[in-house]
Scaffold this motif. Structure first.
Motif, mmCIF file in Angstrom:
data_model
loop_
_atom_site.group_PDB
_atom_site.id
_atom_site.type_symbol
_atom_site.label_atom_id
_atom_site.label_comp_id
_atom_site.label_asym_id
_atom_site.label_seq_id
_atom_site.Cartn_x
_atom_site.Cartn_y
_atom_site.Cartn_z
ATOM 1 N N HIS A 173 8.247 19.504 13.804
ATOM 2 C CA HIS A 173 8.447 19.092 12.558
ATOM 3 C C HIS A 173 7.637 17.774 12.740
ATOM 4 O O HIS A 173 8.306 16.619 12.149
ATOM 5 C CB HIS A 173 9.751 18.928 12.089
ATOM 6 N N GLU A 174 6.532 17.621 13.260
ATOM 7 C CA GLU A 174 5.871 16.399 13.528
ATOM 8 C C GLU A 174 4.700 16.167 12.399
ATOM 9 O O GLU A 174 3.961 17.057 12.051
ATOM 10 C CB GLU A 174 5.328 16.142 14.925
ATOM 11 N N PHE A 175 4.570 14.982 11.886
ATOM 12 C CA PHE A 175 3.693 14.800 10.918
ATOM 13 C C PHE A 175 3.076 13.345 11.528
ATOM 14 O O PHE A 175 3.377 12.417 12.347
ATOM 15 C CB PHE A 175 4.522 14.583 9.518
ATOM 16 N N GLU A 176 1.835 13.278 10.649
ATOM 17 C CA GLU A 176 0.956 12.079 10.948
ATOM 18 C C GLU A 176 0.646 11.507 9.438
ATOM 19 O O GLU A 176 0.123 12.106 8.593
ATOM 20 C CB GLU A 176 -0.267 12.297 11.673
ATOM 21 N N SER A 177 0.930 10.044 9.303
ATOM 22 C CA SER A 177 0.311 9.527 8.195
ATOM 23 C C SER A 177 -0.759 8.090 8.629
ATOM 24 O O SER A 177 -0.582 7.545 9.310
ATOM 25 C CB SER A 177 1.507 8.963 7.196
ATOM 26 N N THR A 178 -1.925 8.301 7.686
ATOM 27 C CA THR A 178 -2.801 7.098 8.096
ATOM 28 C C THR A 178 -2.871 6.320 6.799
ATOM 29 O O THR A 178 -3.140 6.953 5.684
ATOM 30 C CB THR A 178 -4.163 7.794 8.558
ATOM 31 N N TYR A 179 -3.310 5.277 7.115
ATOM 32 C CA TYR A 179 -3.360 4.252 5.964
ATOM 33 C C TYR A 179 -4.641 3.332 6.124
ATOM 34 O O TYR A 179 -4.722 2.712 7.327
ATOM 35 C CB TYR A 179 -1.914 3.315 5.674
ATOM 36 N N LEU A 202 0.837 -1.320 -0.009
ATOM 37 C CA LEU A 202 0.081 0.169 0.056
ATOM 38 C C LEU A 202 0.681 1.158 0.109
ATOM 39 O O LEU A 202 1.693 1.380 0.984
ATOM 40 C CB LEU A 202 -0.964 0.053 1.285
ATOM 41 N N ASP A 203 0.651 2.264 -1.138
ATOM 42 C CA ASP A 203 1.669 3.174 -0.998
ATOM 43 C C ASP A 203 0.585 4.517 -1.108
ATOM 44 O O ASP A 203 1.162 5.722 -1.555
ATOM 45 C CB ASP A 203 2.576 3.169 -2.479
ATOM 46 N N GLN A 204 -0.379 4.515 -0.845
ATOM 47 C CA GLN A 204 -1.422 5.685 -0.725
ATOM 48 C C GLN A 204 -2.002 5.934 0.797
ATOM 49 O O GLN A 204 -2.497 4.930 1.311
ATOM 50 C CB GLN A 204 -2.519 5.480 -1.757
ATOM 51 N N GLY A 205 -1.655 6.886 1.351
ATOM 52 C CA GLY A 205 -2.135 7.555 2.601
ATOM 53 C C GLY A 205 -2.327 8.669 2.692
ATOM 54 O O GLY A 205 -2.480 9.595 1.675
ATOM 55 N N ASN A 206 -2.890 9.244 3.765
ATOM 56 C CA ASN A 206 -3.350 10.595 4.042
ATOM 57 C C ASN A 206 -2.491 11.238 4.816
ATOM 58 O O ASN A 206 -1.976 10.584 6.153
ATOM 59 C CB ASN A 206 -4.627 10.821 4.695
ATOM 60 N N HIS A 207 -1.658 12.375 4.713
ATOM 61 C CA HIS A 207 -0.612 12.931 5.426
ATOM 62 C C HIS A 207 -0.893 14.164 5.917
ATOM 63 O O HIS A 207 -1.587 14.855 5.163
ATOM 64 C CB HIS A 207 0.757 12.861 4.679
ATOM 65 N N ARG A 208 -0.473 14.638 7.230
ATOM 66 C CA ARG A 208 -0.771 16.087 7.387
ATOM 67 C C ARG A 208 0.380 16.548 8.455
ATOM 68 O O ARG A 208 0.826 15.518 9.299
ATOM 69 C CB ARG A 208 -2.009 16.153 8.205
ATOM 70 N N LEU A 209 0.364 17.571 8.833
ATOM 71 C CA LEU A 209 1.376 18.394 9.527
ATOM 72 C C LEU A 209 0.910 18.536 10.889
ATOM 73 O O LEU A 209 -0.204 19.100 11.020
ATOM 74 C CB LEU A 209 1.863 19.627 9.002
ATOM 75 N N ILE A 210 1.624 17.980 12.131
ATOM 76 C CA ILE A 210 0.910 18.329 13.312
ATOM 77 C C ILE A 210 1.526 19.346 13.956
ATOM 78 O O ILE A 210 0.883 20.295 14.611
ATOM 79 C CB ILE A 210 1.169 16.980 14.134
ATOM 80 N N ASN A 211 2.804 19.426 13.875
ATOM 81 C CA ASN A 211 3.300 20.654 14.544
ATOM 82 C C ASN A 211 4.491 21.284 13.842
ATOM 83 O O ASN A 211 5.576 20.464 13.543
ATOM 84 C CB ASN A 211 3.981 20.150 16.010
ATOM 85 N N THR A 212 4.353 22.604 13.538
ATOM 86 C CA THR A 212 5.622 23.150 12.652
ATOM 87 C C THR A 212 6.954 23.314 13.498
ATOM 88 O O THR A 212 8.062 23.437 12.826
ATOM 89 C CB THR A 212 5.134 24.514 12.024
ATOM 90 N N LYS A 213 6.808 23.505 14.886
ATOM 91 C CA LYS A 213 8.095 23.859 15.508
ATOM 92 C C LYS A 213 8.778 22.534 15.679
ATOM 93 O O LYS A 213 10.000 22.560 15.801
ATOM 94 C CB LYS A 213 7.478 24.383 16.844
#
Length: 460
Positions: free
Chosen positions: A415-421, A402-413
């Motif tokens: 540099h935390e991200f979240e990816s869900t599949y 699976l190479d398709q997920g949803n990605h979002r930026l959590i905290n700019t300070k």
């Protein structure tokens, strides 16, 4: 007769449209997409130099700014008769303004459409042709088709384009390279066009193109860049009668898959710097493969008695993909050759929904650049079963990858991200536990290519 004024304008325009390839390309795509503008393509290749110039003018004009040098150049540039300038062909523009293009002026009519080939040029292996088609009243697509008949040279197409002149009338352009040796006297080029914008016919031209006169001179010089990852050796210049040349350099790379190129070729003449590189042309691989190749860079006519050449190199280091089991998280994963660092938190898997949280640094891009286009850059993180068998491109369409997920930026300070599949999309993943799953990081396309300092090759 040379058009000296136009030659000066071409030099100004080349300087005005200098771009930083990777970041500029991504930014322009984003701006144009947001603005609802569609990028015009030549068939098989986007001409980024011209797109960059037009996009920059559009963006800055909308923001109330102007670019005086570019506006000045474009306002003064003579249009009529300069066929290759209309398609952003810097090499062809130089040849044409030096009076070295070959006038064709041959006509064929088929299916109610008249095709006229106006002009061509040959510079070494480089060939380009431009012409017009009349009577094209019902366009169905955006390109044209052609082939070379028997007894002609072997030809590899590079790009092609069409632009509307008036109702039913279009100008077209194609260019590419001769494969193998270039004939000394006459180049047989039996070209047959079979369609224009989805309208079919047969327009056959038995062209006899004149090869450019060439003289060669040797250059000696060596340079090591990127901490020894690339070694350069100057070999010489092939100089063509049309006013262009091919700067030949032997490139030896420590890692065969790394991508090395040169963006600027500056030479000081009478205390005046000038970039001689024709930037909208890709380098030509003359010989070799893998770690060592002889590469040709297309340049304007260079001065005699060169003492040193200043170049702006670029090296895209190809990073090996890395895999780790999801049950081993939290874990910090560092790229081996580039500077990316992933610091993963513990993974979560609930009702077929996999959630990954992580800190990402060292990409050379901003957080918002990484997350633009629905996290396109973060598609570098792929999920697969531990039993996944890599079978090239075919395997990525399998049920356990699976190479398709949803990605979002959590905290700019931080540099935390979240990816869900959503693992329920794949039958080979939806019933697996964390201990049966693994992630893979594909670094290609994730990191921005770092800009390297200009360096000098001493010429002996």
């Amino acid at each position: 007769m040379k058009n000296e004024k136009f030659s000066q304008l071409v030099d100004q325009l080349s300087a005005a449209q200098r771009i930083d390839s990777a970041k500029t390309k991504a930014t322009i795509e984003q701006v144009l997409t947001t603005s609802g503008v569609h990028i015009k393509q030549r068939h098989h290749r986007v001409i980024w130099t011209f797109v960059s110039l037009v996009a920059a003018i559009c963006v800055l004009t909308l923001s109330g700014m102007t670019i005086t040098p570019v506006n000045h150049v474009m306002a003064q540039a003579p249009i009529i008769g300069n066929f290759f300038a209309k398609f952003d062909d810097d090499l062809g523009t130089i040849v044409e303004t030096n009076g070295k293009s070959q006038k064709l002026n041959v006509t064929r009519t088929s299916s109610g459409m008249k095709v006229v080939l106006n002009s061509a040029y040959v510079q070494g292996k480089e060939v380009a042709i431009t012409g017009t088609v009349d009577g094209l009243d019902k366009p169905k697509d955006d390109w044209f088709d052609f082939y070379l008949g028997r007894n002609g040279v072997k030809f590899s197409q590079d790009s092609m384009d069409m632009t509307k002149i008036a109702n039913g009338r279009y100008r077209f352009y194609l260019n590419g390279q001769i494969k193998g040796a270039v004939p000394k006297n006459t180049i047989n080029f039996p070209i047959v066009f079979t369609s224009f914008k989805g309208n079919f016919g047969r327009w056959a031209f038995n062209l006899h193109l004149t090869p450019s006169k060439v003289s060669s001179r040797k250059l000696n010089g060596k340079l090591t860049v990127a901490n020894g990852d690339v070694k350069l050796k100057l070999l010489g210049i092939d100089e063509y009668a049309g006013g262009t040349g091919l700067l030949k350099i032997q490139q030896t790379k420590k890692f065969a898959k790394d991508e090395f190129t040169i963006f600027n070729v500056n030479v000081n003449v009478n205390n005046s710097k000038q970039n001689y590189l024709l930037a909208n042309y890709d380098p030509i691989i003359i010989s070799g493969s893998g770690k060592q190749q002889v590469v040709g860079y297309r340049v304007k006519k260079m001065p005699k008695n060169i003492k040193k050449i200043k170049i702006e190199p670029s090296l895209d280091k190809i990073e090996t993909s890395q895999r780790t089991t999801l049950s081993s998280l939290p874990l910090t994963i560092r790229a081996k050759r580039t500077s990316e660092v992933f610091k993963f938190k513990k993974a979560s898997l609930k009702s077929g929904k996999l959630t990954l949280r992580y800190y990402l640094t060292g990409t050379g891009s901003t957080d918002h650049q990484l997350i633009s286009h629905n996290g396109n850059a973060l598609a570098a993180i792929n999920i697969m079963a531990k039993t996944y068998h890599d079978n090239g491109n075919d395997s990525v369409f399998g049920n356990d990858y699976l190479d398709q997920g949803n990605h979002r930026l959590i905290n700019t300070k931080t540099h935390e991200f979240e990816s869900t599949y959503d693992l329920s999309q794949k039958s080979g993943l939806k019933k697996l536990k964390l201990s049966q799953l693994q992630l893979q990081i594909d670094y290609e396309g994730l990191h921005a290519v770092p800009k390297m300092k200009q360096q000098i090759i001493q010429v002996k």
